[in-house]
Design an enzyme around this catalytic site. Structure first.
Site, PDB file in Angstrom:
ATOM      1  N   GLY A  53      -3.206 -10.624  -4.535  1.00 49.42           N
ATOM      2  CA  GLY A  53      -1.974 -11.231  -5.054  1.00 49.42           C
ATOM      3  C   GLY A  53      -1.483 -12.356  -4.153  1.00 49.42           C
ATOM      4  N   GLN A  81      -3.876  -3.426  -5.392  1.00 52.86           N
ATOM      5  CA  GLN A  81      -3.588  -2.242  -4.558  1.00 52.86           C
ATOM      6  C   GLN A  81      -4.818  -1.858  -3.740  1.00 52.86           C
ATOM      7  OE1 GLN A  81      -1.506   1.064  -6.163  1.00 52.86           O
ATOM      8  NE2 GLN A  81       0.273  -0.220  -6.510  1.00 52.86           N
ATOM      9  N   ALA A  82      -5.467  -2.870  -3.170  1.00 52.31           N
ATOM     10  CA  ALA A  82      -6.718  -2.649  -2.443  1.00 52.31           C
ATOM     11  C   ALA A  82      -6.595  -2.961  -0.960  1.00 52.31           C
ATOM     12  CB  ALA A  82      -7.827  -3.513  -3.043  1.00 52.31           C
ATOM     13  N   LYS A 136      -9.332 -11.069   1.435  1.00 50.06           N
ATOM     14  CA  LYS A 136      -9.481 -10.900   2.896  1.00 50.06           C
ATOM     15  C   LYS A 136      -9.799  -9.455   3.219  1.00 50.06           C
ATOM     16  CE  LYS A 136      -5.212  -8.751   3.543  1.00 50.06           C
ATOM     17  NZ  LYS A 136      -5.003  -7.343   3.922  1.00 50.06           N
ATOM     18  N   ASP A 153       1.185 -11.823   3.722  1.00 48.34           N
ATOM     19  CA  ASP A 153      -0.170 -12.367   3.881  1.00 48.34           C
ATOM     20  C   ASP A 153      -0.318 -13.791   3.348  1.00 48.34           C
ATOM     21  OD1 ASP A 153      -0.863  -9.881   4.844  1.00 48.34           O
ATOM     22  OD2 ASP A 153      -1.760  -9.209   2.962  1.00 48.34           O
ATOM     23  N   PRO A 208      -9.689  -6.515  -6.806  1.00 50.13           N
ATOM     24  CA  PRO A 208      -8.890  -5.366  -7.229  1.00 50.13           C
ATOM     25  C   PRO A 208      -7.467  -5.413  -6.651  1.00 50.13           C
ATOM     26  CG  PRO A 208     -10.827  -4.652  -5.947  1.00 50.13           C
ATOM     27  CD  PRO A 208     -10.873  -6.142  -6.019  1.00 50.13           C
TER      28      PRO A 208
HETATM   29  O1  C5P Z   1       5.102  -8.685   2.369  1.00 54.14           O
HETATM   30  P1  C5P Z   1       4.314  -7.705   1.557  1.00 54.14           P
HETATM   31  O2  C5P Z   1       4.645  -7.727   0.099  1.00 54.14           O
HETATM   32  O3  C5P Z   1       2.865  -7.778   1.841  1.00 54.14           O
HETATM   33  O4  C5P Z   1       4.780  -6.298   2.094  1.00 54.14           O
HETATM   34  C1  C5P Z   1       5.054  -5.200   1.270  1.00 54.14           C
HETATM   35  C2  C5P Z   1       5.846  -4.156   2.054  1.00 54.14           C
HETATM   36  O5  C5P Z   1       5.090  -3.689   3.162  1.00 54.14           O
HETATM   37  C3  C5P Z   1       7.134  -4.656   2.653  1.00 54.14           C
HETATM   38  O6  C5P Z   1       8.199  -4.559   1.751  1.00 54.14           O
HETATM   39  C4  C5P Z   1       7.327  -3.692   3.840  1.00 54.14           C
HETATM   40  O7  C5P Z   1       7.850  -2.484   3.390  1.00 54.14           O
HETATM   41  C5  C5P Z   1       5.918  -3.447   4.281  1.00 54.14           C
HETATM   42  N1  C5P Z   1       5.496  -4.293   5.400  1.00 54.14           N
HETATM   43  C6  C5P Z   1       5.941  -4.028   6.673  1.00 54.14           C
HETATM   44  N2  C5P Z   1       5.560  -4.806   7.720  1.00 54.14           N
HETATM   45  C7  C5P Z   1       4.722  -5.856   7.535  1.00 54.14           C
HETATM   46  C8  C5P Z   1       4.244  -6.157   6.240  1.00 54.14           C
HETATM   47  C9  C5P Z   1       4.636  -5.351   5.195  1.00 54.14           C
HETATM   48  O8  C5P Z   1       6.694  -3.073   6.878  1.00 54.14           O
HETATM   49  N3  C5P Z   1       4.370  -6.605   8.578  1.00 54.14           N
END
Ligand code: C5P
Length: 288
Positions: free
Chosen positions: A106, A100-101, A13, A140, A98
């Protein structure tokens, strides 16, 4: 019983814009964003195992090897627990998106595993149940499970499908990635953007808003700035996707890719009207 599903698509995405409008008590951020599916895809093969084991094999991973307990394996275990099956699966992941993009690779892999495994195991969970499992794996994942381009709010769980005009993008992923928690936790992050309305977005979807994560991403990773410059130098208007480090710009169609430094990835991509597996969860829900 079905023995295997081969070549299941897991598309990436892009976030056309991403505004942070607040923060919840648990530290998660309230956001507004538009998520669009593109044709940069992983593919996944799922093979039934009668011994209950979840195993994974990576084919052609471009970057660092994935951890043993990646999102695919965690998704499979969570679904196994939710539906109480004694079946397992071998997951073969053909990795092209990729890591970390900010492209959701994932999460998309996890969503495709959930949709495929419930078919392989004939478990027939409701879409809402899959979304609950998915959200616990990553913010996501529910978007990929729904499979429609969407206006997204909340922490990523509130989605309104939107029909977007087809578009093409140049996407560049610098060698160095970015950690999502590092960006969201940064003290310099602006967290109080005014809430926007969907009609404003719908009027010009490819020219709306900004990404609040971009200034912090540029602070943490100078290659992001370099990648943005590379696209600006071609007369384009680039932006960060998600928490980066990939950047993208809408193109008119006849652009050609300029050389990027060694170790970087780039691709010309098209929007997808919908996820190739859209409807897979609904189909099963109606049989339940
Ligand atoms: O849920 P995901 O693994 O994508 O999020 C990784 C990190 O990003 C979360 O642990 C949080 O620290 C941060 N995050 C956030 N608010 C969001 C999505 C992610 O603070 N809406």
């Amino acid at each position: 019983m079905m023995q295997a599903l081969h070549g299941l698509a897991a598309p990436a995405k892009l976030n056309l814009f991403l505004h942070i409008t607040g923060r919840r008590a648990d530290g998660y951020h309230l956001l507004q964003s538009a998520f669009v599916l593109i044709d940069w895809m992983d593919t996944i093969d799922l093979e039934l195992r009668s011994d209950g084991v979840i195993s994974r094999e990576d084919v052609g991973a471009a970057g660092d090897p994935l951890p043993a307990d990646d999102l695919c394996v965690r998704a499979a275990r969570a679904l196994q627990a939710a539906c109480g099956t004694r079946l397992g699966a071998h997951i073969r992941l053909h990795k092209r998106i990729p890591s970390q993009a900010g492209m959701g690779g994932g999460s998309s892999d996890a969503a495709t595993c959930l949709l495929g495994l419930q078919r392989l195991w004939q478990s027939r969970e409701q879409l809402s149940k899959l979304e609950q499992i998915g959200l616990a794996l990553g913010a996501d994942v529910p978007f990929f499970l729904r499979g429609r381009n969407a206006w997204v709010e909340g922490v990523g769980e509130q989605m309104t499908p939107v029909d977007l005009p087809p578009a093409r993008f140049a996407v560049i992923k610098p060698a160095q990635g970015l950690s999502t928690p590092a960006i969201f936790g940064h003290p310099a992050l602006k967290r109080d953007t005014q809430r926007a309305i969907i009609s404003g977005f719908a009027a010009s979807p490819y020219d709306f808003g900004h990404n609040d994560l971009q200034p912090v991403a540029e602070m943490l990773n100078p290659q992001v700035t370099q990648a943005l410059h590379a696209l600006r130098n071609q007369g384009l208007s680039p932006r960060l996707t998600g928490s980066g480090s990939a950047v993208f710009a809408k193109i008119s169609g006849d652009e050609i890719l300029q050389a990027v430094p060694a170790g970087w990835q780039q691709k010309l991509c098209s929007t997808l009207p919908a996820h190739p597996l859209v409807g897979w969860a609904d189909d099963y829900a109606t049989y339940a």
